[in-house]
Motif scaffolding. Structure first.
Motif, mmCIF file in Angstrom:
data_model
loop_
_atom_site.group_PDB
_atom_site.id
_atom_site.type_symbol
_atom_site.label_atom_id
_atom_site.label_comp_id
_atom_site.label_asym_id
_atom_site.label_seq_id
_atom_site.Cartn_x
_atom_site.Cartn_y
_atom_site.Cartn_z
ATOM 1 N N ALA A 43 44.329 43.485 26.894
ATOM 2 C CA ALA A 43 43.071 44.053 27.384
ATOM 3 C C ALA A 43 43.322 45.102 28.463
ATOM 4 N N ILE A 44 44.306 44.854 29.344
ATOM 5 C CA ILE A 44 44.664 45.838 30.365
ATOM 6 C C ILE A 44 45.148 47.126 29.715
ATOM 7 N N VAL A 45 45.980 46.993 28.684
ATOM 8 C CA VAL A 45 46.502 48.171 27.979
ATOM 9 C C VAL A 45 45.361 48.950 27.339
ATOM 10 N N ARG A 46 44.422 48.248 26.713
ATOM 11 C CA ARG A 46 43.299 48.936 26.072
ATOM 12 C C ARG A 46 42.442 49.680 27.095
ATOM 13 N N LEU A 47 42.218 49.067 28.245
ATOM 14 C CA LEU A 47 41.452 49.739 29.288
ATOM 15 C C LEU A 47 42.167 50.990 29.779
ATOM 16 N N ALA A 48 43.474 50.869 30.013
ATOM 17 C CA ALA A 48 44.251 52.028 30.468
ATOM 18 C C ALA A 48 44.207 53.149 29.435
ATOM 19 N N ASP A 49 44.336 52.794 28.161
ATOM 20 C CA ASP A 49 44.289 53.799 27.095
ATOM 21 C C ASP A 49 42.929 54.481 27.027
ATOM 22 N N ALA A 50 41.876 53.738 27.411
ATOM 23 C CA ALA A 50 40.522 54.287 27.380
ATOM 24 C C ALA A 50 40.183 55.064 28.650
ATOM 25 N N GLY A 51 41.139 55.141 29.581
ATOM 26 C CA GLY A 51 40.909 55.886 30.813
ATOM 27 C C GLY A 51 40.167 55.113 31.883
ATOM 28 N N VAL A 52 40.122 53.782 31.767
ATOM 29 C CA VAL A 52 39.488 52.939 32.780
ATOM 30 C C VAL A 52 40.591 52.309 33.628
ATOM 31 N N PRO A 53 40.737 52.714 34.885
ATOM 32 C CA PRO A 53 41.809 52.159 35.716
ATOM 33 C C PRO A 53 41.640 50.660 35.932
ATOM 34 N N VAL A 54 42.770 49.968 35.974
ATOM 35 C CA VAL A 54 42.793 48.539 36.273
ATOM 36 C C VAL A 54 43.572 48.328 37.568
ATOM 37 N N GLY A 55 43.032 47.519 38.456
ATOM 38 C CA GLY A 55 43.738 47.157 39.683
ATOM 39 C C GLY A 55 43.881 45.654 39.756
ATOM 40 N N LEU A 56 45.057 45.186 40.151
ATOM 41 C CA LEU A 56 45.291 43.758 40.317
ATOM 42 C C LEU A 56 44.921 43.357 41.741
ATOM 43 N N ALA A 57 44.302 42.195 41.887
ATOM 44 C CA ALA A 57 43.867 41.716 43.207
ATOM 45 C C ALA A 57 44.234 40.243 43.312
ATOM 46 N N THR A 58 45.408 39.977 43.839
ATOM 47 C CA THR A 58 45.958 38.632 43.817
ATOM 48 C C THR A 58 46.232 38.087 45.215
ATOM 49 N N GLY A 59 46.337 36.777 45.305
ATOM 50 C CA GLY A 59 46.803 36.151 46.534
ATOM 51 C C GLY A 59 48.315 36.031 46.570
ATOM 52 N N ARG A 60 48.958 36.436 45.497
ATOM 53 C CA ARG A 60 50.414 36.368 45.418
ATOM 54 C C ARG A 60 51.075 37.240 46.479
ATOM 55 N N ALA A 61 52.386 37.065 46.601
ATOM 56 C CA ALA A 61 53.155 37.766 47.622
ATOM 57 C C ALA A 61 53.243 39.262 47.350
ATOM 58 N N GLY A 62 53.424 40.021 48.438
ATOM 59 C CA GLY A 62 53.586 41.458 48.311
ATOM 60 C C GLY A 62 54.743 41.852 47.415
ATOM 61 N N GLY A 63 55.816 41.059 47.429
ATOM 62 C CA GLY A 63 56.955 41.349 46.567
ATOM 63 C C GLY A 63 56.602 41.291 45.097
ATOM 64 N N PHE A 64 55.676 40.399 44.727
ATOM 65 C CA PHE A 64 55.196 40.366 43.352
ATOM 66 C C PHE A 64 54.464 41.665 43.031
ATOM 67 N N ALA A 65 53.624 42.111 43.962
ATOM 68 C CA ALA A 65 52.846 43.322 43.739
ATOM 69 C C ALA A 65 53.751 44.531 43.543
ATOM 70 N N GLU A 66 54.850 44.574 44.277
ATOM 71 C CA GLU A 66 55.773 45.698 44.162
ATOM 72 C C GLU A 66 56.348 45.813 42.751
#
Length: 239
Positions: A43-66
């Motif tokens: 679903a993320i790939v389909r949104l990106a292909d359609a020009g709709v940006p996706v942002g992740l918003a997690t409680g996980r560690a910053g190292g995961f985000a990197e």
């Protein structure tokens, strides 16, 4: 978290017109029993292909985000409940300036030491070495911490002036006034050129847990995956 079924509308009743971006939690929203759900990534790939940006918003560690910001087709990966974010190009954004973060880190180190003394059977989350601005204890990722011990740990953190958020797997403690909703509005302004009112109306937030409440409260179009509703047999999340 228990959600009244009477307060939840079917997803197909949501107005999907004019969506500017989709912001989504990760654990137990895109994952199931700790593993990424293939349909969610698709679903993320389909949104990106359609020009709709996706942002992740997690409680996980910053190292995961990197890692996620560079490997997944997303505009950014925001971590630690809004305290830190990594952009697609590798740039980073902190909620607080360096001097404040140094003071916060000293307080957090003292908090960790006291928790280890008072509640030694509650261990830090496995991603703790990768954290940038908060501290997290393992509730239900590798461990099984009781509700009473969770409440005792939260009370200890609050006595020290820390803010507390509980996700489906971790208890987070931090200093500062950030949350998922506030940082997402900041990133929507910087990266998408949306003012706060535009972002609230045109961005969709997806989450599953109590630490997603700021996101649900911020964005008019919010989606709670099925595991958000307290049922005896949790069902695999669907997007």
């Amino acid at each position: 978290m228990t959600v009244s079924l009477n307060s939840v509308l079917p997803l197909d009743e949501m107005d999907a017109s004019g969506v500017a971006a989709v912001f989504t939690d990760v654990d137990d929203t895109l994952t199931w029993h700790g593993a990424l759900v293939p349909e969610a990534y698709a679903a993320i790939v389909r949104l990106a292909d359609a020009g709709v940006p996706v942002g992740l918003a997690t409680g996980r560690a910053g190292g995961f985000a990197e890692v996620l910001a560079l490997l997944w087709p997303v505009a950014f990966a925001m971590a630690e409940n809004g305290g830190y974010a990594v952009l697609r190009d590798g740039g980073v954004r902190y909620w607080d300036p360096p001097a404040e973060r140094e003071v916060q880190r000293r307080k957090l180190d003292g908090l960790v030491a006291e928790a280890a003394h008072e509640l030694p059977h509650i261990t830090l989350a496995v991603d703790s070495p990768l954290r940038r601005v908060d501290v997290a204890w393992d509730l239900h990722e590798k461990a099984q911490v009781s509700d009473s011990d969770t409440e005792a740990l939260a009370a200890l953190c609050r006595r020290h002036g820390a803010r507390v958020l509980v996700s489906s797997i971790h208890l987070h403690a931090f200093y500062g006034d950030h949350d998922k909703g506030a940082m997402l509005l900041r990133l929507a302004s910087e990266l998408l050129g949306l003012d706060a009112d535009q972002a609230r109306a045109r961005c969709v937030f997806v989450g599953d847990s109590t630490n997603d409440q700021a996101g649900f409260a911020t964005f008019a179009r919010s989606v709670g995956v099925l595991s958000l509703i307290h049922i005896s047999e949790p069902t695999r999340p669907r997007l």
